[in-house]
Design an enzyme around this catalytic site. Structure first.
Site, PDB file in Angstrom:
ATOM      1  CG  ASP A 161      -2.036  -0.969   1.185  1.00 20.07           C
ATOM      2  OD1 ASP A 161      -2.377  -1.393   0.059  1.00 20.07           O
ATOM      3  OD2 ASP A 161      -2.575  -1.328   2.243  1.00 20.07           O
ATOM      4  CE1 TYR A 182       3.577  -7.027   4.166  1.00 17.20           C
ATOM      5  CE2 TYR A 182       3.066  -9.308   4.709  1.00 17.20           C
ATOM      6  CZ  TYR A 182       3.193  -8.294   3.779  1.00 17.20           C
ATOM      7  OH  TYR A 182       2.945  -8.552   2.452  1.00 17.20           O
ATOM      8  CG  ASP A 192      -5.467   2.500   5.995  1.00 14.13           C
ATOM      9  OD1 ASP A 192      -6.384   3.341   6.071  1.00 14.13           O
ATOM     10  OD2 ASP A 192      -4.876   2.256   4.927  1.00 14.13           O
ATOM     11  NE  ARG A 252      -5.364  -2.020   3.811  1.00 15.47           N
ATOM     12  CZ  ARG A 252      -6.244  -1.806   2.827  1.00 15.47           C
ATOM     13  NH1 ARG A 252      -7.280  -1.015   3.034  1.00 15.47           N
ATOM     14  NH2 ARG A 252      -6.080  -2.361   1.657  1.00 15.47           N
TER      15      ARG A 252
END
Length: 299
Positions: A45, A73, A87, A179
């Site tokens: 993103d 991540y 988010d 997310r």
């Protein structure tokens, strides 16, 4: 009309900053190297940071193998608030005064490990009736997006800066939405949550710690110093078994025909890659002493 540029093949690892899209980063790398062809493995993103592996030339043929590889991540979630984008970019749509303890978070994480089903965020690039979900979501319409399978190897709590925030680390397979993990964890804890920031630490064989900054790319653009950072395309094949071929086998494979290979631990029907003098020649299926090519490298 053929695209102009240099025929260079390999990987350039970037530590992507927050802001640009993954495609914009790949385009900047192509410009800086004067390369004919560039693409990236695994979209981040725009707000996310971390490792973005940019494939050049023939290495673009190995992109699917990096996209399929495990990746890790690190992300911080904001507890007590749900947003429409899952988010910090979105609008707060629900809130709660409830704050779970560290132990409650750790216990809840277990349900998100292993083979799980995950519904993508409303604001995502998945397609719904031929349209990108985020385009439909922007118009204010809510969608019933189908759940997708995801393999999560590990999900752990690494830090708890304060009652409102928790930092997690996740190792997962292809197609995972961090997310969605934040959103679903918030729901499981009964307090709502969304992602505050996200960083991809590694992706397959590539690490963010080895990545160049965009400032470095601009600074070294159109110089041999930037070329020195290009890594071999063979890294994109790290998860496939390697077989070796003879000079004759290499010639046959380069022409798209089955070629003789030497395979030690490869079984009939395995997907693998053939090398000649250390360089990738083709990817294909191993059958009775021969590789039947599906992708051929013109290096």
């Amino acid at each position: 009309m053929a695209r102009k540029g240099r025929n260079i093949s390999g990987w350039l690892v970037i530590d992507k900053p927050a802001g640009p899209t993954s495609t914009a980063v790949a385009n900047k790398v192509r410009w800086a190297l004067g390369a004919k062809k560039a693409g990236h493995a695994g979209t981040l993103d725009p707000t996310a940071t971390g490792v973005l592996a940019v494939a050049l030339g023939e290495a673009t043929k190995t992109v699917p193998y990096i996209t399929d590889a495990l990746k890790a991540y690190s992300f911080t979630i904001r507890l007590g608030q749900a947003t429409n984008t899952d988010d910090a970019e979105g609008e707060v749509i629900a809130s709660s005064d409830l704050r779970p303890s560290d132990e409650e978070i750790k216990q809840a994480l277990g349900q998100f490990v292993g083979d799980i089903e995950q519904v993508p965020p409303q604001f995502s690039a998945v397609k719904m009736d031929g349209q990108r979900a985020y385009k439909i979501a922007r118009s204010g319409e809510e969608m019933e997006l189908a759940a997708r399978p995801l393999w999560v190897e590990e999900l752990v709590l690494t830090d708890r800066p304060d009652a409102d925030h928790a930092t997690l680390e996740m190792t997962c397979g292809k197609g995972g939405y961090v997310r969605s993990i934040a959103r679903d964890l918030g729901a499981a804890l009964g307090c709502h949550a969304h992602v505050l920031n996200l960083r991809r630490i590694w992706s397959g064989p590539f690490n963010a710690s080895e990545g160049l900054s965009m400032e470095q790319v601009e600074e070294l653009a159109h110089t041999p110093d930037l070329d020195a950072y290009i890594q071999p395309l063979e890294l994109g094949l790290a998860d496939l078994p390697e077989v070796k071929c003879t000079a004759e086998g290499a010639t046959r494979l380069k022409n798209g025909n089955p070629g003789m290979v030497f395979a030690a631990d490869t079984e009939y029907g395995d997907e693998c890659w053939a090398s000649f003098e250390g360089k990738a020649v083709a990817v294909g299926i191993y059958k009775a002493g021969e590789l039947h090519p599906s992708r051929v490298f013109n290096t």
